[in-house]
Design a protein around this motif. Structure first.
Motif, PDB file in Angstrom:
ATOM      1  N   GLN A   1       0.836  -1.211   0.000  1.00  0.00           N
ATOM      2  CA  GLN A   1       0.000   0.000   0.000  1.00  0.00           C
ATOM      3  C   GLN A   1       0.866   1.255   0.000  1.00  0.00           C
ATOM      4  OE1 GLN A   1      -2.642  -0.682   3.368  1.00  0.00           O
ATOM      5  NE2 GLN A   1      -3.655  -2.397   2.362  1.00  0.00           N
TER       6      GLN A   1
ATOM      7  N   GLY B   1      -7.190  -1.658   0.604  1.00  0.00           N
ATOM      8  CA  GLY B   1      -6.599  -2.234  -0.604  1.00  0.00           C
ATOM      9  C   GLY B   1      -6.461  -1.151  -1.660  1.00  0.00           C
TER      10      GLY B   1
ATOM     11  N   GLU C   1      -3.923  -7.732  -5.695  1.00  0.00           N
ATOM     12  CA  GLU C   1      -3.208  -8.342  -4.558  1.00  0.00           C
ATOM     13  C   GLU C   1      -1.708  -8.403  -4.799  1.00  0.00           C
ATOM     14  OE1 GLU C   1      -4.214 -10.397  -1.607  1.00  0.00           O
ATOM     15  OE2 GLU C   1      -6.316  -9.749  -1.606  1.00  0.00           O
TER      16      GLU C   1
ATOM     17  N   GLN D   1      -0.302  -8.189  -1.280  1.00  0.00           N
ATOM     18  CA  GLN D   1      -1.257  -7.732  -0.271  1.00  0.00           C
ATOM     19  C   GLN D   1      -1.410  -8.735   0.874  1.00  0.00           C
ATOM     20  OE1 GLN D   1      -3.423  -4.530   0.010  1.00  0.00           O
ATOM     21  NE2 GLN D   1      -2.853  -5.629   1.853  1.00  0.00           N
TER      22      GLN D   1
END
Ligand code: MN
Length: 258
Positions: free
Chosen positions: A116, A179, A199, A213
């Protein structure tokens, strides 16, 4: 007897937690790097960017760990009531570190918050709460099952991630309530869940700029595909060490030429 063991690749690890201003680390990250043949070293909390970059030039690769949420102000949004705790010291050191690693070609593996931060530092944004603003098809927030496979990710064939993991699909754990919303322009999505959530991210042109992720460090002791991500970081770190890209290589280059 003469020892001919090559010095281990050194991987700088950012603290995964903070308690009353003190850096903390989940030992799983360090063990995964060590199993990969690397030598993990924990970075201090440091806000002096020049000194931070000097430190980054002394290691062969970086591991950006999981943790609390990124401050939404840093991607131009107001903090939603559903956004969790933030860490100003982690934001202050990890954003410049990501940009530095992107520019210098320093190998970097980002995990959960690490992915992130990589996205936000390069101009992307996040969903502040997936259940609120993305989808309810998968509950990605499963801290109750930290090492259990919760959902599948499909990996882009031919990507850095597919080469690193040695697979084009993985069952992964899931301990995040945020996310990626907008992907940073220089990044590509290399893994997605069945609900469409990104992801995995990577940067074409960069030797190893990879974010996931999920939490491979929690599965890597018993899952070879997850351990393979740390092995790939250490392998790229070894290549980076012998290149001329950063001040990090000075000691090793001198020894090589002597
Ligand atoms: Mn997930």
């Amino acid at each position: 007897m003469e020892r001919k063991t090559e010095p281990r690749v050194v991987i700088g690890v950012v603290p995964s937690g903070e308690f009353q201003g003190k850096p903390m680390i989940n030992q799983d990250y360090l063990e995964a790097v060590f199993r990969a043949g690397g030598l993990p070293t924990l970075f201090p909390f440091i806000e002096d960017t020049d000194q931070l970059f000097r430190l980054a030039c002394m290691v062969d690769g970086l591991l950006l760990t999981g943790g609390v949420d990124v401050d939404p102000l840093l991607y131009g949004e107001k903090k939603s009531p559903l956004c969790g705790e933030v860490s100003s010291i982690r934001d202050a050191m990890e954003f410049p570190l990501v940009r530095f690693a992107a520019e210098k070609g320093i190998p970097v593996l980002g995990i959960c918050r690490g992915l992130q931060v990589m996205n936000c530092a390069l101009g992307g944004t996040l969903h502040q709460d997936l259940l609120q603003s993305f989808s309810r098809d998968i509950n990605h927030s499963r801290p109750d099952a930290p090492a259990d496979p919760i959902h599948e990710v499909r990996i882009l064939p031919g990507s850095l991630l597919s080469a690193a993991a040695g697979a084009e699909a993985l069952r992964v754990n899931s301990r995040h309530h945020q996310g990626i919303h907008k992907l940073a322009p220089t990044l590509t999505a290399c893994a997605k869940a069945s609900d469409g959530l990104i992801e995995g991210i990577e940067m074409p042109q960069h030797p190893f700029f990879l974010g996931v992720q999920w939490h491979p460090e929690s599965m890597s002791s018993h899952d070879a595909n997850q351990q393979a991500l740390f092995n790939a970081l250490v392998r790229k770190g070894r290549e980076f060490r012998t290149s001329e890209s950063c001040g990090a290589t000075i000691i090793f280059d001198q020894r090589k030429k002597a």
